[in-house]
Design an enzyme around this catalytic site. Sequence first.
Site, PDB file in Angstrom:
ATOM      1  N   GLU A 196      -9.917  -2.142   6.695  1.00  0.00           N
ATOM      2  CA  GLU A 196      -8.643  -2.874   6.730  1.00  0.00           C
ATOM      3  C   GLU A 196      -8.324  -3.299   8.170  1.00  0.00           C
ATOM      4  OE1 GLU A 196      -5.978  -0.166   4.713  1.00  0.00           O
ATOM      5  OE2 GLU A 196      -7.243  -0.148   2.921  1.00  0.00           O
ATOM      6  N   GLU A 216       1.337  -2.579   3.021  1.00  0.00           N
ATOM      7  CA  GLU A 216       0.088  -3.252   2.665  1.00  0.00           C
ATOM      8  C   GLU A 216       0.247  -4.681   3.173  1.00  0.00           C
ATOM      9  OE1 GLU A 216      -2.627  -2.102   1.339  1.00  0.00           O
ATOM     10  OE2 GLU A 216      -2.104  -0.235   0.312  1.00  0.00           O
ATOM     11  N   ARG A 276     -14.947   2.332   3.874  1.00  0.00           N
ATOM     12  CA  ARG A 276     -13.541   2.741   3.737  1.00  0.00           C
ATOM     13  C   ARG A 276     -13.256   4.126   4.331  1.00  0.00           C
ATOM     14  NH1 ARG A 276      -9.147   2.432  -0.311  1.00  0.00           N
ATOM     15  NH2 ARG A 276      -8.455   4.527  -0.900  1.00  0.00           N
ATOM     16  N   HIS A 282      -8.015   3.454   6.662  1.00  0.00           N
ATOM     17  CA  HIS A 282      -9.161   2.960   5.907  1.00  0.00           C
ATOM     18  C   HIS A 282      -9.913   1.950   6.779  1.00  0.00           C
ATOM     19  CE1 HIS A 282      -6.884   4.121   2.042  1.00  0.00           C
ATOM     20  NE2 HIS A 282      -7.766   5.059   2.341  1.00  0.00           N
ATOM     21  N   HIS A 341      -1.516  -0.470   6.121  1.00  0.00           N
ATOM     22  CA  HIS A 341      -2.723  -0.711   5.329  1.00  0.00           C
ATOM     23  C   HIS A 341      -2.867  -2.210   5.051  1.00  0.00           C
ATOM     24  CE1 HIS A 341      -3.471   3.553   3.840  1.00  0.00           C
ATOM     25  NE2 HIS A 341      -2.260   3.662   4.355  1.00  0.00           N
TER      26      HIS A 341
END
Length: 391
Positions: free
Chosen positions: A152, A352, A207, A149, A278
Site C-alpha cells: 500500500e 483507506e 503484503r 501492509h 491504509h
Amino acid sequence: MVLLSIKLLTIHKQFEFLPVQLDFWHPDSAPHIVTQMQVDFHVRADQSRSVQTLMEQNEIQYEILLHNLQEEIEKQFDGKRNFTGRHSYTKYNDWDKIAAWTNRIAKIYPKLVSRIQIGSTFEKRPMYLLKVGKESGRKKAIFMDCGIHAREWISPAFCQWFVKQAASTYGKDKIMTHLLDSLNFYVLPVFNIDGYVWSWTQDRMWRKNRSKNSSTNCIGTDLNRNFAAAWGTTGVISNDPCDETYYGPAPESEDETKAVATFIRNHLSSIKAYLTIHAYSQMLMFPYGYTFHKAPNHDELTEVAKAAVEALSSLYGTKYEYGASATLIYPTSGSSEDWTYDQGIKYSFAFELRDKGRYGFLLPESKIKSTCKETMLAVKSIASYILSYAS
C-alpha cells in the site's frame, strides 16, 4: 510475471468452481465474499482466459481493469522510476530514501521534529518514529502509522507528506500552528519496513512482514492481524502461514507489532488518538472490527469521521464512506485500530486512501499530491477535535 486484475460486480456464487489460486485485493480472502460485494483479485495471465470462461459459465458479471499488471506497475512511476538519489514528496520513495529523509527532516526542523528509534524489524532494520510538535511540557498526542501492509505505497507517501507539511507550514497556517503548539504527533512513516523493501525489490504485491514461520517455507505475518484484540478469533484472518491474513503464532509475536505496542503502552497517558493509514477503497473506519457491537462512543466517532470525510471531500470532491469496520467492510480481529481502542485510546481511526479499484494498490505517482492534500484536511479535522474535546 504478467498478471491480470478482474473486478466482479455481482456475486451470487462462491469461488469453489475456480481451480486456480487467486490473489484477493478486496476483500482479503474468499470466505468473506458476500452477495453484491465488489471484489478485486488478480490471476496469472496464462490462467485468465479459463477464469473468465468459468465466470461466464456461472453467470458472474466481471470487468477487466488491468490487462497487464506488470505494465501498470511500471506506469505507477509515471513512465520512469525515481533512480536519482533524491527523496521526493510526489514520488514513491524506497526505504533507503525514507530512512535518510527521517534523519534529514529532523535536522531541517530541529525545533519541531525529532527522530526516535522504537525498535527493529525481523530483518534488523531500525524502526524510526518522528515526533512532530513544539516542545512545551506534557501535551496530548496523536499516534499515526503508515505502511503496515507493504504493497500500500500511497500510505507511507502520506506520512512523509504530513510531516513535511506540518513542519513547513508552522507559523504560516493558523490551524497547523495551533495544533503543533498544543499537540504532539508521533508518526511512523513505514511500519512494515521489511515487507516494504520486499515489495520494491522482489514482489510488488507483497503484503505481510518477512518473518520466518516454523514448520513451513511460507514467509510473513499480517501485522494488522497480530495485535492482542480478540486475536485469532473472528473475521478475515487465517492460521495458515501461507495465507495473506495469517495472524502469527501469538499476539505481538512480531518484532514490528511488539515495538509499536510497547511504545503506545508506554505513552498511554498522553496519546489521545490513533490513526492508521491504509489503501485502498476510500473509507474512514473506527472500532470495532472484531464484533458487530457498537463501541461505547460510537455516535461520537461517527460524527468525528463524518466531519473528517466532509473536510477531505471539500478539496476535490473525493467520496469516502465511514463507519465501524465490521459493518463497513468485514469483521476482522487482531487489528491495531481495535487494540488501541481497547487500550483506552477512544479516538481510533483507520483510513483507506484512494482509489476505489481502478488502480488499486498501483495508484500512479501523479495522484500522490492530490491524495495527500485531501487526506491532510481530514487529519487536521480529527486533530482539531482531539485538541478541543479529548480528555
